[in-house]
Design an enzyme around this catalytic site. Structure first.
Site, PDB file in Angstrom:
ATOM      1  N   ASP A 292       0.778  -1.252   0.000  1.00 44.73           N
ATOM      2  CA  ASP A 292       0.000   0.000   0.000  1.00 44.73           C
ATOM      3  C   ASP A 292       0.804   1.294   0.000  1.00 44.73           C
ATOM      4  OD1 ASP A 292      -2.526  -0.859  -0.324  1.00 44.73           O
ATOM      5  OD2 ASP A 292      -3.098  -0.814   1.787  1.00 44.73           O
TER       6      ASP A 292
ATOM      7  N   LYS B  33       3.531   1.120  -4.781  1.00 47.69           N
ATOM      8  CA  LYS B  33       4.449   0.488  -5.755  1.00 47.69           C
ATOM      9  C   LYS B  33       3.799   0.331  -7.124  1.00 47.69           C
ATOM     10  CE  LYS B  33       5.033  -3.221  -3.196  1.00 47.69           C
ATOM     11  NZ  LYS B  33       4.282  -2.801  -1.984  1.00 47.69           N
TER      12      LYS B  33
ATOM     13  N   GLY C 164       6.513   4.963 -27.530  1.00 49.03           N
ATOM     14  CA  GLY C 164       7.522   3.935 -27.745  1.00 49.03           C
ATOM     15  C   GLY C 164       7.666   2.943 -26.615  1.00 49.03           C
ATOM     16  N   ILE C 165       6.881   3.119 -25.559  1.00 49.99           N
ATOM     17  CA  ILE C 165       6.947   2.166 -24.444  1.00 49.99           C
ATOM     18  C   ILE C 165       6.390   0.826 -24.915  1.00 49.99           C
ATOM     19  CG2 ILE C 165       5.969   1.626 -22.170  1.00 49.99           C
ATOM     20  CD1 ILE C 165       6.126   4.594 -21.523  1.00 49.99           C
TER      21      ILE C 165
ATOM     22  N   HIS D 134       9.301  -8.549  -3.313  1.00 50.17           N
ATOM     23  CA  HIS D 134      10.456  -9.402  -3.010  1.00 50.17           C
ATOM     24  C   HIS D 134      10.690 -10.508  -4.008  1.00 50.17           C
ATOM     25  CE1 HIS D 134      10.251  -8.396   1.548  1.00 50.17           C
ATOM     26  NE2 HIS D 134      10.586  -7.389   0.771  1.00 50.17           N
TER      27      HIS D 134
HETATM   28  P1  GDP Z   1       1.183  -1.197  -3.460  1.00 50.37           P
HETATM   29  O1  GDP Z   1       0.478  -2.166  -2.561  1.00 50.37           O
HETATM   30  O2  GDP Z   1       2.465  -0.731  -2.841  1.00 50.37           O
HETATM   31  O3  GDP Z   1       1.361  -1.674  -4.882  1.00 50.37           O
HETATM   32  O4  GDP Z   1       0.272   0.126  -3.487  1.00 50.37           O
HETATM   33  P2  GDP Z   1      -0.745   0.644  -4.620  1.00 50.37           P
HETATM   34  O5  GDP Z   1      -0.021   1.217  -5.773  1.00 50.37           O
HETATM   35  O6  GDP Z   1      -1.737  -0.423  -4.891  1.00 50.37           O
HETATM   36  O7  GDP Z   1      -1.420   1.841  -3.840  1.00 50.37           O
HETATM   37  C1  GDP Z   1      -2.145   1.642  -2.647  1.00 50.37           C
HETATM   38  C2  GDP Z   1      -3.183   2.747  -2.487  1.00 50.37           C
HETATM   39  O8  GDP Z   1      -2.533   3.999  -2.324  1.00 50.37           O
HETATM   40  C3  GDP Z   1      -4.083   2.890  -3.705  1.00 50.37           C
HETATM   41  O9  GDP Z   1      -5.382   3.221  -3.261  1.00 50.37           O
HETATM   42  C4  GDP Z   1      -3.452   4.035  -4.472  1.00 50.37           C
HETATM   43  O10 GDP Z   1      -4.377   4.749  -5.255  1.00 50.37           O
HETATM   44  C5  GDP Z   1      -2.924   4.902  -3.345  1.00 50.37           C
HETATM   45  N1  GDP Z   1      -1.749   5.684  -3.748  1.00 50.37           N
HETATM   46  C6  GDP Z   1      -0.610   5.232  -4.339  1.00 50.37           C
HETATM   47  N2  GDP Z   1       0.251   6.227  -4.546  1.00 50.37           N
HETATM   48  C7  GDP Z   1      -0.339   7.344  -4.068  1.00 50.37           C
HETATM   49  C8  GDP Z   1       0.054   8.715  -3.994  1.00 50.37           C
HETATM   50  O11 GDP Z   1       1.131   9.132  -4.411  1.00 50.37           O
HETATM   51  N3  GDP Z   1      -0.857   9.574  -3.413  1.00 50.37           N
HETATM   52  C9  GDP Z   1      -2.069   9.162  -2.931  1.00 50.37           C
HETATM   53  N4  GDP Z   1      -2.866  10.064  -2.393  1.00 50.37           N
HETATM   54  N5  GDP Z   1      -2.452   7.887  -2.990  1.00 50.37           N
HETATM   55  C10 GDP Z   1      -1.609   6.991  -3.547  1.00 50.37           C
END
Ligand code: GDP
Length: 362
Positions: free
Chosen positions: A26, A29, A48-49, A91
């Protein structure tokens, strides 16, 4: 050896750098990966990605575009062909990218939620990165959640921080100090990237928001800078094959396939490969080298394009007979001549044994 020295002098081409994303659940990532890969781009024009197997290839031209607004960007040469960003954060994929005890990940992004500081899995990630001596940057993410954050596009994050209200700036400073203390508790020096007194001994923190996009250009610029600086030598393309199995997958119509990250060298259709299996080394011919179709055509499920050869660094799916017992997380070898097969089988067995004993120890 000699060839490598020659390569250095003549400024031989670099390969794409392999980038992994690690951190606590959360922290953002997946969101950061999406932003880097720009899979959220609505118009489908991602510059180009290309989606590869297990990874996304972000070409240098695209990175140039995404870092245009970063201060000091003129000092970056943008010599490497791009970044190969591993699609699955965490991981497991990091650990599977190994080569005789060291990591094939060239540089990692450790994501920390600025509101939460270091969390248990962040600390696990730090220990893994330390153990493998993998250089990393910290994305100090979710800065948009600071009180009264004012969002701004296409600006250097330093300027965006400066334009915040005094209260927001105070909260930012307080939380940064907290994170830096957390790192100190883990025995690591850390500093905001623009205050870093010595990047060789201090981890750089790059404030980011994966939602509103602030700091993402800075993060990319920092990665490219590291690739052109301390990591340059490691990234010189070599024909010495270096490939690792990321995942073993059964695909309808193809049978069991291996998703492979090819770091150095070239794979060809028909090559004889030797890789680790649960019943000992597997020797088999590459039937096909597969890559996904370009993004726009991804509607057809499991439609792949066959390639006659693939040059590192790229992600590729390999179809071949007898892969049912293949093991992920180990290298694959190619026999150039039939009499090399036995030597490679021995090498693969040795590697498997040492991998097994290191798993038992940890
Ligand atoms: P992961 O478990 O590390 O892959 O986290 P996620 O990318 O799934 O993000 C978890 C939650 O945090 C989701 O609801 C995202 O929308 C939110 N989130 C991720 N990055 C940000 C950010 O930079 N700002 C805010 N406000 N929310 C974020």
């Amino acid at each position: 050896r000699r060839q490598d020295n020659e390569a250095n002098k003549t400024g031989n081409p670099l390969r794409a750098a392999v980038v992994c994303v690690l951190g606590h659940v959360d922290t953002g990532k997946t969101k950061i990966l999406d932003k880097l890969r720009r899979t959220n781009v609505q118009d489908g024009e991602a510059g180009g990605i290309t989606q590869q197997i297990g990874a996304t290839n972000v070409p240098i031209e695209n990175i140039k575009e995404q870092t245009k607004h970063v201060k000091g960007v003129n000092e970056i040469a943008f010599k490497l062909p791009g970044l190969l960003i591993i699609d699955t954060p965490g991981h497991e994929s990091f650990s599977n990218l190994r080569n005789r005890g060291s990591s094939l990940c060239d540089i990692a992004i450790l994501v920390v939620d600025i509101m939460h500081g270091l969390e248990p899995q962040t600390i696990e990630s730090i220990n893994l990165l330390k153990q493998k001596k993998t250089p990393f940057l910290v994305a100090l993410n979710k800065i948009d959640r600071l009180y009264d954050w004012q969002s701004a596009q296409r600006k250097d994050v330093r300027d965006i921080l400066k334009m915040q209200q005094p209260n927001t700036q105070l909260e930012f400073e307080k939380r940064c100090k907290g994170v830096i203390l957390d790192f100190a508790e883990q025995g690591l020096n850390a500093a905001l990237f623009y205050e870093n007194p010595d990047p060789r001994t201090y981890v750089s923190l790059v404030p980011t928001s994966a939602v509103t996009g602030e700091g993402m250009g800075n993060l990319l610029a920092m990665i490219v800078q590291a690739c052109e600086g301390p990591l340059h030598k490691r990234l010189i393309f070599s024909q010495q094959l270096l490939a690792t199995v990321l995942e073993v997958k059964a695909i309808p119509g193809l049978g069991t396939t291996i998703d492979t990250i090819l770091i150095n060298g070239t794979l060809h259709e028909g090559d004889t490969m030797v890789l680790a299996g649960t019943d000992g080394p597997i020797v088999t011919q590459i039937r096909s080298l597969l890559m996904p179709q370009p993004m726009k055509e991804l509607r057809v499920k499991n439609a792949y394009i066959e390639h006659k050869e693939v040059v590192g660094a790229q992600g590729v799916k390999i179809a071949a007979k007898e892969l049912e017992k293949a093991i992920a997380g180990l290298n694959l070898q190619i026999a150039q001549k039939p009499d090399e097969v036995d030597v490679l089988k021995e090498e693969v067995s040795r590697e498997l044994k040492s991998a097994l004993s290191s798993i038992k120890l940890s």
